[in-house]
Write a protein that holds these residues in place. Structure first.
Motif, PDB file in Angstrom:
ATOM      1  N   ASP A 175     -77.252  -3.689  15.581  1.00  0.00           N
ATOM      2  CA  ASP A 175     -76.313  -4.524  14.843  1.00  0.00           C
ATOM      3  C   ASP A 175     -75.483  -5.372  15.802  1.00  0.00           C
ATOM      4  O   ASP A 175     -75.272  -6.574  15.590  1.00  0.00           O
ATOM      5  CB  ASP A 175     -75.402  -3.625  13.999  1.00  0.00           C
ATOM      6  CG  ASP A 175     -74.683  -4.394  12.901  1.00  0.00           C
ATOM      7  OD1 ASP A 175     -74.900  -5.617  12.793  1.00  0.00           O
ATOM      8  OD2 ASP A 175     -73.910  -3.782  12.155  1.00  0.00           O
ATOM      9  N   LYS A 178     -77.546  -8.181  17.398  1.00  0.00           N
ATOM     10  CA  LYS A 178     -77.749  -9.278  16.453  1.00  0.00           C
ATOM     11  C   LYS A 178     -76.506 -10.145  16.336  1.00  0.00           C
ATOM     12  O   LYS A 178     -76.586 -11.374  16.265  1.00  0.00           O
ATOM     13  CB  LYS A 178     -78.145  -8.718  15.087  1.00  0.00           C
ATOM     14  CG  LYS A 178     -79.552  -8.150  15.029  1.00  0.00           C
ATOM     15  CD  LYS A 178     -79.854  -7.564  13.657  1.00  0.00           C
ATOM     16  CE  LYS A 178     -81.252  -6.982  13.601  1.00  0.00           C
ATOM     17  NZ  LYS A 178     -81.537  -6.360  12.280  1.00  0.00           N
ATOM     18  N   ARG A 179     -75.332  -9.496  16.317  1.00  0.00           N
ATOM     19  CA  ARG A 179     -74.086 -10.261  16.214  1.00  0.00           C
ATOM     20  C   ARG A 179     -73.860 -11.113  17.454  1.00  0.00           C
ATOM     21  O   ARG A 179     -73.432 -12.263  17.360  1.00  0.00           O
ATOM     22  CB  ARG A 179     -72.904  -9.329  15.989  1.00  0.00           C
ATOM     23  CG  ARG A 179     -72.833  -8.757  14.582  1.00  0.00           C
ATOM     24  CD  ARG A 179     -71.498  -8.092  14.328  1.00  0.00           C
ATOM     25  NE  ARG A 179     -70.381  -9.011  14.527  1.00  0.00           N
ATOM     26  CZ  ARG A 179     -70.003  -9.930  13.648  1.00  0.00           C
ATOM     27  NH1 ARG A 179     -70.654 -10.067  12.503  1.00  0.00           N
ATOM     28  NH2 ARG A 179     -68.973 -10.701  13.892  1.00  0.00           N
ATOM     29  N   LYS A 258     -79.984 -13.703   7.125  1.00  0.00           N
ATOM     30  CA  LYS A 258     -79.551 -12.327   7.412  1.00  0.00           C
ATOM     31  C   LYS A 258     -78.285 -12.332   8.264  1.00  0.00           C
ATOM     32  O   LYS A 258     -77.353 -11.530   8.030  1.00  0.00           O
ATOM     33  CB  LYS A 258     -80.666 -11.581   8.148  1.00  0.00           C
ATOM     34  CG  LYS A 258     -80.351 -10.118   8.440  1.00  0.00           C
ATOM     35  CD  LYS A 258     -80.187  -9.318   7.166  1.00  0.00           C
ATOM     36  CE  LYS A 258     -80.180  -7.809   7.442  1.00  0.00           C
ATOM     37  NZ  LYS A 258     -79.044  -7.399   8.282  1.00  0.00           N
ATOM     38  N   GLU A 261     -75.272 -13.414   6.079  1.00  0.00           N
ATOM     39  CA  GLU A 261     -74.920 -12.332   5.153  1.00  0.00           C
ATOM     40  C   GLU A 261     -74.207 -11.196   5.882  1.00  0.00           C
ATOM     41  O   GLU A 261     -73.228 -10.626   5.372  1.00  0.00           O
ATOM     42  CB  GLU A 261     -76.182 -11.813   4.460  1.00  0.00           C
ATOM     43  CG  GLU A 261     -76.743 -12.777   3.426  1.00  0.00           C
ATOM     44  CD  GLU A 261     -78.012 -12.269   2.787  1.00  0.00           C
ATOM     45  OE1 GLU A 261     -78.340 -12.730   1.671  1.00  0.00           O
ATOM     46  OE2 GLU A 261     -78.703 -11.415   3.400  1.00  0.00           O
ATOM     47  N   ASP A 262     -74.656 -10.871   7.095  1.00  0.00           N
ATOM     48  CA  ASP A 262     -74.004  -9.818   7.881  1.00  0.00           C
ATOM     49  C   ASP A 262     -72.580 -10.218   8.261  1.00  0.00           C
ATOM     50  O   ASP A 262     -71.660  -9.397   8.228  1.00  0.00           O
ATOM     51  CB  ASP A 262     -74.814  -9.521   9.146  1.00  0.00           C
ATOM     52  CG  ASP A 262     -76.107  -8.769   8.841  1.00  0.00           C
ATOM     53  OD1 ASP A 262     -76.238  -8.260   7.716  1.00  0.00           O
ATOM     54  OD2 ASP A 262     -76.971  -8.706   9.736  1.00  0.00           O
ATOM     55  N   ASN A 271     -65.707 -10.337   1.976  1.00  0.00           N
ATOM     56  CA  ASN A 271     -66.754  -9.429   1.502  1.00  0.00           C
ATOM     57  C   ASN A 271     -66.567  -8.937   0.077  1.00  0.00           C
ATOM     58  O   ASN A 271     -67.537  -8.634  -0.616  1.00  0.00           O
ATOM     59  CB  ASN A 271     -66.942  -8.245   2.466  1.00  0.00           C
ATOM     60  CG  ASN A 271     -65.667  -7.444   2.669  1.00  0.00           C
ATOM     61  OD1 ASN A 271     -64.722  -7.541   1.886  1.00  0.00           O
ATOM     62  ND2 ASN A 271     -65.642  -6.647   3.728  1.00  0.00           N
TER      63      ASN A 271
END
Length: 493
Positions: A175, A178-179, A258, A261-262, A271
Motif C-alpha cells: 500500500d 503504491k502511494r 485504483k 480511489e485509494d 471518504n
C-alpha cells in the motif's frame, strides 16, 4: 540548545557522505527571497544559517502557521538536506481560557472529519490535545486546526491513533509503495520500504527535505503504528541530473482509477461521501454528492496529485439540505477569520448572497488570499466562493525594474527541481513576463508560471512547446495556486 547541537551533528554526519554541489550561501539567499515573497514574516525576525545543506532557523514569528510555513519553505529549496527549526512563537498575549475556547470551536467545526471529540488543555499558550482517532491523518488534521488559533505557541499532540482494523505487514508495504509511486511530488525510485509489526522503516534517497517529509506522510496508511525515516537521506544529484524525473508518468486508466480511489478512501474530508470515480485517457471524472465546497475541492486535489492524471472533471455536487441563511454564513466566516492566527488583523470583506460568498480586501501575500478562500469554503452552506482579495506586496517589490524581475525569474527557474531552466527564455516588459521555449508537460509549465510570479511578474504569458507534442500557450493574470493539500485546503503539507 543541546538537542539542536546533537541534531545538527547527526545531519552533518549524514551529509558528509555526499556533499551537495550547491553553495550554502546561495541556498541561504534563495530561502530569504522565498520568505520575503511568500510570507508576511519580517526578514529581521528570522535568522538563517546553512552548513553543508543543513538549514538552521532561529528567531521569532507571530504564530504557529508562520513558523510552519518558514520551515516548509526551507525544506523545499534545492540542495537542502534537513531543516532544524528553533524559531519561537511570540504572539500577542491572550488568556489561556480564550485560546482553549477557540481551539475547541475550531475542532467542533470539523466534527464531520472525526476530530471534534478530542479534549483540549492550554497552559501559557501551549495547547495539549488528547483523545483517540482511527488514523494519523485525523490526528494531524486536529493539530493543524489547533495551530490556526491565535495565541497558541505550541501544540502537544497526545492524540492516540487506534487503527480501525488490523492489516498484515506485506499488505501495508504494498500500500505504501503504491502511494509513493502515485504521488506527483515524490520520486519513489530511490526509496525502500520495510514493515515489521505495523512499524514502517523508510531507507534510501530523495532530492529535498520536503520530499522526505512527504514520503513519510505517505507511509501513514491504515494499520501503521510508527514511521521511521532517519535512513531516508535527502541529497541533490550531480549537475548532469539536476532536475528530478518528470513527475508526470503515463499510467493505464485502471492504475489511475485504483490510485485515485485509494487516495479518496484515505482522506477523511472525502471518504464519508464515497465519490464515484471514472478515468478515460488520464482524465478523471468525479461525481456524487459531498457536504461542503471544502470536501469537493479536497477530492479534486487528491485526484490532481495522482501520477498519470492530467485533468480532473469535478462534477461533485453539494448535498441538498436546509442551508444556513446568508447572515448566518457571513457570521460564521467572520468568526473564523477573527480567531485565525494569520487573518485576524486583516480587514477583509465578506458578502453572501443566496449562499454564494464574495471576499474582498487586500493582503500582503498570495498565501493569505488562498487561506481566506479555503476557510470560507469549509463553512456549511457555502456553494461558491468568489475571491476578489487583492495581493498588494511591499512598495519595494512592486517597483522593481524589468531587468531585476527578469533576473529573479531566471533564478527561480534555475532553483526549481522540476523545470529545466536551460530550455526557457524570459523577457519582461512593464512587469509582464513572457516564457518561451519548452517543458516536459503542462504540469511543469504551470510550475514555471508559478516561478515567474514568485520572481515578481505581474502577469505571465507562456509559449512553451511540450515534449509529447502541442504547446502550453496561456496567459495568467495571477499566480496559479499549486495543487496539494496545503495549497488547496490549508492543511498539514
Amino acid at each position: 540548545m543541546l538537542l539542536t547541537v546533537f541534531l545538527t551533528t547527526v545531519f552533518l554526519a549524514q551529509a558528509a557522505a555526499a556533499a551537495p554541489p550547491i553553495d550554502d550561501g546561495k541556498i541561504r539567499g534563495v530561502i530569504q527571497r522565498y520568505l520575503a515573497a511568500e510570507t508576511a514574516v519580517s526578514a529581521e525576525n528570522v535568522e538563517i544559517h546553512v552548513n553543508d545543506g543543513v538549514v538552521m532557523l532561529s528567531g521569532s514569528t507571530d504564530n504557529l502557521l508562520q513558523k510552519n510555513q518558514i520551515a516548509r519553505i526551507a525544506e523545499s529549496v534545492r540542495g537542502v538536506r534537513a531543516v532544524i527549526d528553533d524559531t519561537r512563537v511570540v504572539p500577542a498575549l491572550r488568556e489561556d481560557d480564550a485560546v482553549a475556547r477557540d481551539v475547541r470551536a475550531a475542532l467542533a467545526r470539523s466534527a464531520s472529519l472525526g476530530i471534534g471529540e478530542n479534549t483540549v488543555a492550554v497552559e501559557k499558550g501551549v495547547v495539549t490535545l488528547q483523545g483517540t482517532v482511527d488514523s494519523w491523518v485525523r490526528s494531524r488534521l486536529a493539530e493543524r486546526r489547533a495551530m490556526s488559533v491565535r495565541g497558541a505557541t505550541k501544540i502537544v499532540n497526545q492524540i492516540v491513533v487506534i487503527p480501525g482494523r488490523h492489516r498484515d505487514d506485506k499488505t501495508i508495504q504494498m500500500d505504501i509503495m503504491k502511494r509513493l509511486q502515485s504521488d506527483l511530488y515524490v520520486d519513489a525510485s530511490g526509496i525502500d520500504v520495510a514493515v515489521t509489526g505495523g512499524r514502517v522503516r523508510l531507507e534510501g534517497y530523495v532530492r529535498t527535505a520536503a520530499e522526505k517529509r512527504r514520503a513519510a506522510e505517505n507511509a501513514w496508511v491504515a494499520g501503521v503504528v510508527a514511521v521511521e525515516d532517519r535512513q531516508l537521506i535527502a541529497k541533490w544529484p550531480q549537475k548532469e541530473t539536476m532536475q528530478r524525473p518528470s513527475p508526470y508518468i503515463q499510467q493505464s486508466d485502471q492504475t489511475i482509477l485504483k490510485a485515485v480511489e485509494d487516495a479518496l478512501l484515505m482522506d477523511p474530508r472525502v471518504n464519508a461521501a464515497n465519490p464515484d470515480v471514472s478515468v478515460i485517457n488520464g482524465v478523471v471524472t468525479l461525481s456524487g454528492v459531498v457536504d461542503t465546497l471544502y470536501a469537493k475541492r479536497a477530492a479534486e486535489a487528491d485526484a490532481l496529485n495522482t501520477t498519470g492524471v492530467w485533468k480532473v472533471d469535478n462534477q461533485l455536487h453539494l448535498r441538498y439540505r436546509a442551508f444556513p441563511t446568508d447572515a448566518e454564513v457571513e457570521s460564521m466566516i467572520r468568526d473564523v477569520f477573527k480567531r485565525d492566527a494569520e487573518l485576524h488583523p486583516l480587514d477583509l470583506g465578506v458578502d453572501v448572497a443566496d449562499n454564494h460568498v464574495r471576499l474582498s480586501g487586500s493582503v500582503k501575500t498570495m498565501g493569505q488570499k488562498i487561506r481566506a478562500e479555503n476557510i470560507a469554503s469549509q463553512i456549511d452552506g457555502v456553494l461558491t466562493v468568489e475571491n476578489r482579495i487583492k495581493v498588494q506586496p511591499d512598495e519595494k517589490t512592486a517597483s522593481e525594474k524589468d531587468s531585476d524581475i527578469k533576473s529573479a525569474i531566471e533564478d527561480e527557474l534555475f532553483w526549481s527541481p522540476y523545470v529545466d531552466s536551460d530550455r526557457i527564455t524570459v523577457t519582461v516588459t512593464n512587469g509582464r513576463a513572457l516564457l518561451k521555449g519548452g517543458v516536459a508537460n503542462r504540469f511543469v509549465g504551470r510550475i514555471a508560471v508559478q516561478n515567474a510570479f514568485e520572481g515578481g511578474a505581474q502577469t505571465v504569458q507562456t509559449q512553451l512547446a511540450l515534449n509529447g507534442g502541442g504547446t502550453f500557450a496561456e496567459r495568467f493574470m495571477e499566480k496559479p495556486g499549486p495543487s496539494g493539500l496545503d495549497a488547496a485546503l490549508g492543511l498539514w503539507r
